[in-house]
Scaffold this motif. Structure first.
Motif, short mmCIF file in Angstrom:
data_model
loop_
_atom_site.label_atom_id
_atom_site.label_comp_id
_atom_site.label_asym_id
_atom_site.label_seq_id
_atom_site.Cartn_x
_atom_site.Cartn_y
_atom_site.Cartn_z
N PRO A 7 1.01 14.85 1.27
CA PRO A 7 0.43 13.54 0.95
C PRO A 7 1.50 12.46 1.08
CG PRO A 7 0.75 14.82 -1.05
CD PRO A 7 1.06 15.73 0.11
N PRO A 8 1.08 11.25 1.40
CA PRO A 8 2.07 10.18 1.52
C PRO A 8 2.86 10.03 0.23
CG PRO A 8 -0.17 9.30 1.69
CD PRO A 8 -0.26 10.80 1.57
N SER A 9 4.11 9.79 0.40
CA SER A 9 5.00 9.66 -0.75
C SER A 9 4.70 8.36 -1.49
CB SER A 9 6.45 9.68 -0.28
OG SER A 9 7.30 9.41 -1.34
N THR A 10 4.58 8.47 -2.77
CA THR A 10 4.36 7.27 -3.58
C THR A 10 5.69 6.64 -3.99
OG1 THR A 10 4.26 8.62 -5.57
CG2 THR A 10 2.17 8.09 -4.47
N SER A 11 6.78 7.33 -3.71
CA SER A 11 8.09 6.79 -4.11
C SER A 11 8.65 5.84 -3.06
CB SER A 11 9.07 7.93 -4.37
OG SER A 11 9.34 8.61 -3.15
N GLU A 12 8.03 5.76 -1.88
CA GLU A 12 8.51 4.84 -0.85
C GLU A 12 8.28 3.40 -1.31
OE1 GLU A 12 7.17 3.74 3.57
OE2 GLU A 12 7.58 5.88 3.22
N PRO A 13 9.33 2.59 -1.27
CA PRO A 13 9.18 1.22 -1.77
C PRO A 13 8.25 0.38 -0.88
CG PRO A 13 11.37 1.55 -0.84
CD PRO A 13 10.67 2.87 -0.81
N ARG A 15 6.84 -3.22 0.82
CA ARG A 15 7.54 -4.31 1.51
C ARG A 15 8.02 -5.36 0.51
NH1 ARG A 15 9.82 -4.35 6.12
NH2 ARG A 15 9.06 -6.31 6.91
N GLU A 16 7.21 -5.60 -0.50
CA GLU A 16 7.59 -6.59 -1.51
C GLU A 16 8.82 -6.14 -2.29
OE1 GLU A 16 5.38 -8.90 -5.14
OE2 GLU A 16 4.22 -8.45 -3.34
N GLU A 17 8.85 -4.85 -2.64
CA GLU A 17 10.02 -4.33 -3.36
C GLU A 17 11.26 -4.36 -2.47
OE1 GLU A 17 8.77 -0.48 -4.55
OE2 GLU A 17 7.49 -1.22 -6.17
N GLN A 18 11.09 -4.07 -1.19
CA GLN A 18 12.21 -4.13 -0.26
C GLN A 18 12.73 -5.57 -0.13
OE1 GLN A 18 10.45 -2.56 3.27
NE2 GLN A 18 10.94 -0.43 2.76
N ALA A 19 11.81 -6.52 -0.05
CA ALA A 19 12.20 -7.93 0.06
C ALA A 19 12.93 -8.37 -1.21
CB ALA A 19 10.97 -8.79 0.30
N ARG A 20 12.44 -7.94 -2.34
CA ARG A 20 13.07 -8.28 -3.62
C ARG A 20 14.48 -7.70 -3.68
NH1 ARG A 20 13.42 -5.46 -8.16
NH2 ARG A 20 13.83 -6.56 -10.08
N ALA A 21 14.63 -6.45 -3.25
CA ALA A 21 15.95 -5.81 -3.25
C ALA A 21 16.92 -6.54 -2.32
CB ALA A 21 15.82 -4.34 -2.84
#
Length: 176
Positions: A7-13, A15-21
């Motif tokens: 199943p797709p990983s739910t831990s992958e950040p 786009r919004e979290e990546q932009a925030r980081a």
């Protein structure tokens, strides 16, 4: 034998979290304006709606504040680089700060403060110069000092007045 995909990983950040980081990483080095951060996000391919949400969150948290940035920039650049109002306004404008914020940040600098800073800059440089009996040294020193003030954004009239006055004062001081 049939294998299924995990199943797709739910831990992958997201786009919004990546932009925030990314924004937080950029803010770690130094304070930045909203426009600078937005430009970095756009350069990295983040959509405008994601950028706006991330920047709004950072502004609400007090991490992005153009007014505070402009005030700190003006204090720092005047103290460390001796920049004039005109040069500071140009620098803030290139960083994407609104004209109203620039005007407010530069509001405490009047003509007398501008002249005083130019005088201090010229005095500090003039102490290290050699002034001979002939006028050649003075002309060379005068051109260099006016150029130094011009590079910091001071007008030619003010620069010439300050340099001539300080050269005369330095000649008098060295005579004694």
């Amino acid at each position: 034998m049939m294998t299924s995909c995990p199943p797709p990983s739910t831990s992958e950040p997201s786009r919004e979290e990546q932009a925030r980081a990314l924004c937080l990483r950029l803010l770690t080095g130094r304070a930045r304006t909203r426009a600078e951060l937005a430009a970095q996000l756009a350069r990295r391919g983040y959509p405008d709606d994601v950028s706006a949400r991330v920047l709004d969150r950072l502004a609400a948290a007090g991490l992005v504040d153009d007014t505070d940035f402009a005030e700190q920039w003006v204090r720092s650049r005047r103290a460390n680089a001796g920049k004039s109002r005109r040069a500071l306004a140009a620098e803030l404008h290139t960083k994407g700060v609104d004209d109203d914020v620039i005007t407010a940040a530069l509001g405490g600098i009047d003509a007398a403060a501008e002249r005083d800073l130019a005088t201090r800059l010229v005095r500090s440089k003039l102490r290290r110069e050699t002034l001979g009996a002939d006028g050649k040294d003075e002309m060379r020193v005068s051109r260099r000092l006016v150029g130094m003030l011009a590079r910091r954004g001071y007008g030619q009239g003010l620069a010439c007045e300050v340099v001539l006055a300080e050269l005369a004062a330095e000649r008098e001081r060295r005579r004694v």
